[in-house]
Motif scaffolding. Sequence first.
Motif, PDB file in Angstrom:
ATOM      1  N   PHE A   1      42.995  35.783  30.025  1.00  0.00           N
ATOM      2  CA  PHE A   1      42.292  34.714  29.825  1.00  0.00           C
ATOM      3  C   PHE A   1      41.530  34.737  28.488  1.00  0.00           C
ATOM      4  CE2 PHE A   1      41.809  35.506  34.382  1.00  0.00           C
ATOM      5  CZ  PHE A   1      42.520  34.443  34.714  1.00  0.00           C
ATOM      6  N   GLU A   2      41.030  35.982  28.027  1.00  0.00           N
ATOM      7  CA  GLU A   2      40.542  36.127  26.527  1.00  0.00           C
ATOM      8  C   GLU A   2      40.381  37.707  26.507  1.00  0.00           C
ATOM      9  OE1 GLU A   2      40.299  35.293  23.781  1.00  0.00           O
ATOM     10  OE2 GLU A   2      38.825  33.726  23.524  1.00  0.00           O
TER      11      GLU A   2
ATOM     12  N   ASP B   1      46.987  40.014  39.211  1.00  0.00           N
ATOM     13  CA  ASP B   1      46.646  41.332  40.069  1.00  0.00           C
ATOM     14  C   ASP B   1      45.598  41.911  38.974  1.00  0.00           C
ATOM     15  OD1 ASP B   1      48.384  40.613  41.693  1.00  0.00           O
ATOM     16  OD2 ASP B   1      49.981  42.449  40.931  1.00  0.00           O
TER      17      ASP B   1
ATOM     18  N   PHE C   1      36.340  44.691  42.236  1.00  0.00           N
ATOM     19  CA  PHE C   1      37.491  44.611  41.306  1.00  0.00           C
ATOM     20  C   PHE C   1      37.668  45.474  39.945  1.00  0.00           C
ATOM     21  CE2 PHE C   1      37.329  40.873  44.207  1.00  0.00           C
ATOM     22  CZ  PHE C   1      38.423  40.843  44.652  1.00  0.00           C
ATOM     23  N   THR C   2      38.634  45.988  39.680  1.00  0.00           N
ATOM     24  CA  THR C   2      38.647  46.723  38.327  1.00  0.00           C
ATOM     25  C   THR C   2      38.998  45.523  37.469  1.00  0.00           C
ATOM     26  OG1 THR C   2      39.560  48.821  39.239  1.00  0.00           O
ATOM     27  CG2 THR C   2      40.180  48.045  36.807  1.00  0.00           C
ATOM     28  N   ILE C   3      38.243  45.526  36.405  1.00  0.00           N
ATOM     29  CA  ILE C   3      38.391  44.449  35.564  1.00  0.00           C
ATOM     30  C   ILE C   3      38.913  45.012  34.282  1.00  0.00           C
ATOM     31  CG2 ILE C   3      37.021  42.730  34.021  1.00  0.00           C
ATOM     32  CD1 ILE C   3      36.802  42.139  37.077  1.00  0.00           C
TER      33      ILE C   3
ATOM     34  N   ARG D   1      41.189  42.603  31.789  1.00  0.00           N
ATOM     35  CA  ARG D   1      42.612  42.994  31.849  1.00  0.00           C
ATOM     36  C   ARG D   1      43.188  42.972  32.891  1.00  0.00           C
ATOM     37  NH1 ARG D   1      43.931  47.133  26.891  1.00  0.00           N
ATOM     38  NH2 ARG D   1      42.233  47.892  27.756  1.00  0.00           N
ATOM     39  N   PHE D   2      44.402  41.896  33.099  1.00  0.00           N
ATOM     40  CA  PHE D   2      44.868  41.838  34.442  1.00  0.00           C
ATOM     41  C   PHE D   2      46.523  41.794  34.174  1.00  0.00           C
ATOM     42  CE2 PHE D   2      40.828  39.459  34.237  1.00  0.00           C
ATOM     43  CZ  PHE D   2      40.280  40.120  35.388  1.00  0.00           C
TER      44      PHE D   2
ATOM     45  N   ARG E   1      34.370  47.896  36.490  1.00  0.00           N
ATOM     46  CA  ARG E   1      34.511  47.480  37.819  1.00  0.00           C
ATOM     47  C   ARG E   1      33.384  46.287  38.154  1.00  0.00           C
ATOM     48  NH1 ARG E   1      38.080  48.985  41.471  1.00  0.00           N
ATOM     49  NH2 ARG E   1      36.520  48.802  43.352  1.00  0.00           N
TER      50      ARG E   1
ATOM     51  N   LEU F   1      34.447  31.793  38.762  1.00  0.00           N
ATOM     52  CA  LEU F   1      34.907  33.109  38.677  1.00  0.00           C
ATOM     53  C   LEU F   1      33.970  34.197  39.323  1.00  0.00           C
ATOM     54  CD1 LEU F   1      37.445  32.946  35.780  1.00  0.00           C
ATOM     55  CD2 LEU F   1      38.095  32.922  37.909  1.00  0.00           C
TER      56      LEU F   1
ATOM     57  N   LEU G   1      34.260  38.802  33.889  1.00  0.00           N
ATOM     58  CA  LEU G   1      35.573  38.743  34.461  1.00  0.00           C
ATOM     59  C   LEU G   1      36.630  38.034  33.633  1.00  0.00           C
ATOM     60  CD1 LEU G   1      35.752  37.559  38.110  1.00  0.00           C
ATOM     61  CD2 LEU G   1      37.618  37.252  36.742  1.00  0.00           C
TER      62      LEU G   1
ATOM     63  N   TYR H   1      31.907  44.725  28.234  1.00  0.00           N
ATOM     64  CA  TYR H   1      31.273  44.593  29.220  1.00  0.00           C
ATOM     65  C   TYR H   1      32.307  43.842  30.172  1.00  0.00           C
ATOM     66  CZ  TYR H   1      27.564  43.086  32.419  1.00  0.00           C
ATOM     67  OH  TYR H   1      26.824  42.562  33.512  1.00  0.00           O
TER      68      TYR H   1
ATOM     69  N   SER I   1      31.056  34.192  40.792  1.00  0.00           N
ATOM     70  CA  SER I   1      30.827  34.035  42.182  1.00  0.00           C
ATOM     71  C   SER I   1      31.769  34.398  43.261  1.00  0.00           C
ATOM     72  CB  SER I   1      30.006  32.990  42.503  1.00  0.00           C
ATOM     73  OG  SER I   1      30.894  31.714  42.177  1.00  0.00           O
ATOM     74  N   TYR I   2      33.166  34.283  42.593  1.00  0.00           N
ATOM     75  CA  TYR I   2      34.097  34.391  43.695  1.00  0.00           C
ATOM     76  C   TYR I   2      34.350  36.051  43.701  1.00  0.00           C
ATOM     77  CZ  TYR I   2      38.937  34.766  45.502  1.00  0.00           C
ATOM     78  OH  TYR I   2      39.995  35.120  46.454  1.00  0.00           O
ATOM     79  N   ALA I   3      34.026  36.776  42.610  1.00  0.00           N
ATOM     80  CA  ALA I   3      33.743  38.185  42.743  1.00  0.00           C
ATOM     81  C   ALA I   3      32.717  38.948  43.100  1.00  0.00           C
ATOM     82  CB  ALA I   3      34.336  38.856  41.561  1.00  0.00           C
TER      83      ALA I   3
ATOM     84  N   PHE J   1      32.086  32.008  50.406  1.00  0.00           N
ATOM     85  CA  PHE J   1      31.064  31.191  49.864  1.00  0.00           C
ATOM     86  C   PHE J   1      30.299  30.342  50.763  1.00  0.00           C
ATOM     87  CE2 PHE J   1      33.721  30.636  45.836  1.00  0.00           C
ATOM     88  CZ  PHE J   1      32.964  31.462  45.155  1.00  0.00           C
TER      89      PHE J   1
ATOM     90  N   GLY K   1      32.785  34.807  46.989  1.00  0.00           N
ATOM     91  CA  GLY K   1      33.839  33.878  47.480  1.00  0.00           C
ATOM     92  C   GLY K   1      35.144  34.438  47.936  1.00  0.00           C
TER      93      GLY K   1
ATOM     94  N   TYR L   1      46.886  29.346  30.443  1.00  0.00           N
ATOM     95  CA  TYR L   1      47.133  30.692  30.775  1.00  0.00           C
ATOM     96  C   TYR L   1      48.416  30.926  31.488  1.00  0.00           C
ATOM     97  CZ  TYR L   1      42.272  30.688  30.347  1.00  0.00           C
ATOM     98  OH  TYR L   1      40.979  30.324  29.572  1.00  0.00           O
TER      99      TYR L   1
END
Lengths: 328, 209, 305
Positions: free
Chosen positions: A249-250, C208, A218-220, A238-239, A214, A181, A234, A231, A183-185, C292, C298, C182
């Motif tokens: 997620f948590e 989102d 992306f806004t986290i 809040r999504f 952020r 996750l 990811l 902090y 590294s995706y962002a 990646f 990624g 989830y």
Amino acid sequence: MASFELICPAGTLAALRAAVDAGADSVYVGFRDETNARNFPGLNFSRKELAQGVAYAHARGKQVFVAINTYPTAGNAGAWHRAVDDAADNGADAVILADLGLLDYAARSRPKLRLHLSVQASAANPEAIGLYRDAFGVRRVVLPRVLTINDIAKLTSEIDIDTEVFVFGGMCPMAEGRCSLSSYATGRSPNRNGVCSPASHVRYETRGSKLVSRLGAFTINTFDEEEPAGYPTLCKGRFTTHDKASYLFEEPTSLNALHLLPDLKAAGVKALKIEGRQRGKAYIAEVVSACRLALDRFDRGLPYDATVLDRVTEGGKDTAGAYGRAWR
Amino acid sequence: MDDRANTRRPPERTPERTIETVVARLGLTLAQPLGGRLIQPVLDLMISTLARRHPDAFERMAELGEADLLVDPSDLPAAFLLHVGQKPSLRVVERSTVATARVRGAFAALLDLFEGRIDGDALFFSRDLTIEGDTELVVGMRNALDGEDFDIAEDFGSLFGPLARLPLRRPLTSLAGVLGNLHEVLLAPALRRLEQVERRLGRLEEGKR
Amino acid sequence: MTMKKAELTLGPVLFNWAPEVWRDFYFRIADEAPIETVVLGEVVCSKRTPFFAEQIPSVVERLQAAGKQVVLASPILATTERERDGVRELVSSAGDFLIEANDMGCVAQLGGRPHWIGPFVNVYNEATLAWLARRGAVSVSLAGELTEPALSALAAQATLLGCELEVQVFGRLPLAISVRCYHARAHGLHKDNCRYICNEDPDGLTVDTLDGEEFLSVNGLQTLSHTYVGLTHEIATLQGMGIRRLRLSPHTCDMVAVAALFRSLADGVLGAAEARAKVLEMVAPAKLSNGFFHDREGVIDTAAL
């Protein structure tokens, strides 16, 4: 005899001393590079500092483990090999590894070095753990934070090496070592770079009365003025799903399993680990002392305060995480 | 959800920190009309002393690259600009100064943070500390400082020995104390002639124009 | 150096599709798709496994009759007694089928017999690849976060070892696995009483950001990218390294068309730019990514920068 060995984090020599002084049985550390999963700016040990830390701990009958728990880069494994060699040469009592190739290197080139399997290896069943023991002589496994107490008890009864579990600190809702996750962002991952949601990609912005965190593009999360902040890790952001915002997620929580000491003991767990090599020495001292006190009282059959650490938890909240089935 | 939410609790303030904040506010207020001329040598001396006493921390700071951190005590009339890199420096600046990153919080909390007496993450979670700009610089600075046992009383005590006798409860235990007291020391010989000093400075300014 | 012909592998369906949809999907793949290998199995959630169990024999038969190699995948995460039993049963009853191991517990149970390694086992470097190959791995499907230089170094080692490598070139990229569901959480349900709600989102539930930006996709215990990996411009480079197997991850878009498109691309019949435009059209309104591979975030699509 003590029920558990208490394993404490240190990102600096000062934190190592704080942990030892506060009652750690063992302290785990990392070198100041990408070979460990807390590769944060300004943090971690030089070779000289490791030697000093080992001397300090050994003089007090305590141990030092070196986490070399990222995955060596293809074509460039030298830094990881040197880390194993230097940990051994500077008197580390064990190295904590995750990568098969690096375990193979350590087992062959340093046969006397004690090997622990990092949580980053995500060895979540007896078959996997048995393989690491048979192939590399691994003596202890740090269990992934995806197991319930019942799973742990069953697992411990089926394997013949020590188990170590997390008792307090930040927690991953995902299986560790199997998450991209970050590294995706950001392009930087725990496995390859030793960082999750790295500070280099974190920005805090003010939008009106709200604080916006952020990560990369992306806004986290966003926080109201009086709301405790977190902090932008990811998975603790809040999504929105189905037009509803939530901590999908948590929540920004810390793991606190102190109230589960009787269950963890019954499950055959050998060592309890505190997360947080990136945290300051004041935090380390406070958390280690509190855990030490709880463990000592538990050993003597006395009641202990499992909520003593609520004050230092992230977002002011804690959870027993995956140890309880309800978490799922 | 079985999580137990806790109420936010402000960090505890020791009487020393309160005194230090008052003294620092006074010091900076006094210093402002005089510009940086008097305070700058003191700050330079402090940085070089710290660099000598804590080479490892400064080595870690140097690794962070060339950057400016604005340390912005919300309860003082001005802010500090810490330059990190090969030649670290500390200056008193306006709090609107542009920097790589900014850390804002109560002066006492910032001092606690500097000495590693308090958990920076907890301060941030509870919103007692705000961070803007390059987060990596802030985290790196925190880690570099936290790895050392800074103690302002010890670190600067030798510099300003005689001041230790001044009637503050913990007179030299903080940057604030040092700043405040230094003003007295530096100004002491000049206090009687303050007007003259200011006139001279004024003439120098005019001369430059 | 003569380049061996590229082979297409269809990865396991990651999502909770209705059993008959699942079966018909594979029937059509068997009948129409230019794919060499099909990896079958429920790898994400053991609760879903019973739904597909009764469809598997007919699907396997149809695929084999069409000349496709069938490989059986093990679950990503096996922690409970039931899940471990599932892996034991898979290993003991696989017969002549190759197994794609997705966790080290499965690798352990395979002993030294020939097998595939799936993308959920961490293979980041040559030493790990060599160790796995010595234990019987004949083909390794690599994780999506590997960069071009890493792939190149691994490919050189694979050639020495006589082990095939595979890279996912199409489909949402698996990013994380958990024991927490989830999908259930998003619906205010608990995993034990999830009502199999993940069947509502056959390509994943869109996640989102608070700014309303599409970011991730949730698939029960699994989190995937919202973008679809689309390594159209990178295939020639992969082939040049000696990486022969290209993995397509199933989605509800026309996978026969996707397979045909990547077949033409790998054979040099179709240009990368044209292929990309077509793939983009197929996954719309979602976007493509290849970050990646290029050692970037990624999520990034370097072709769109």
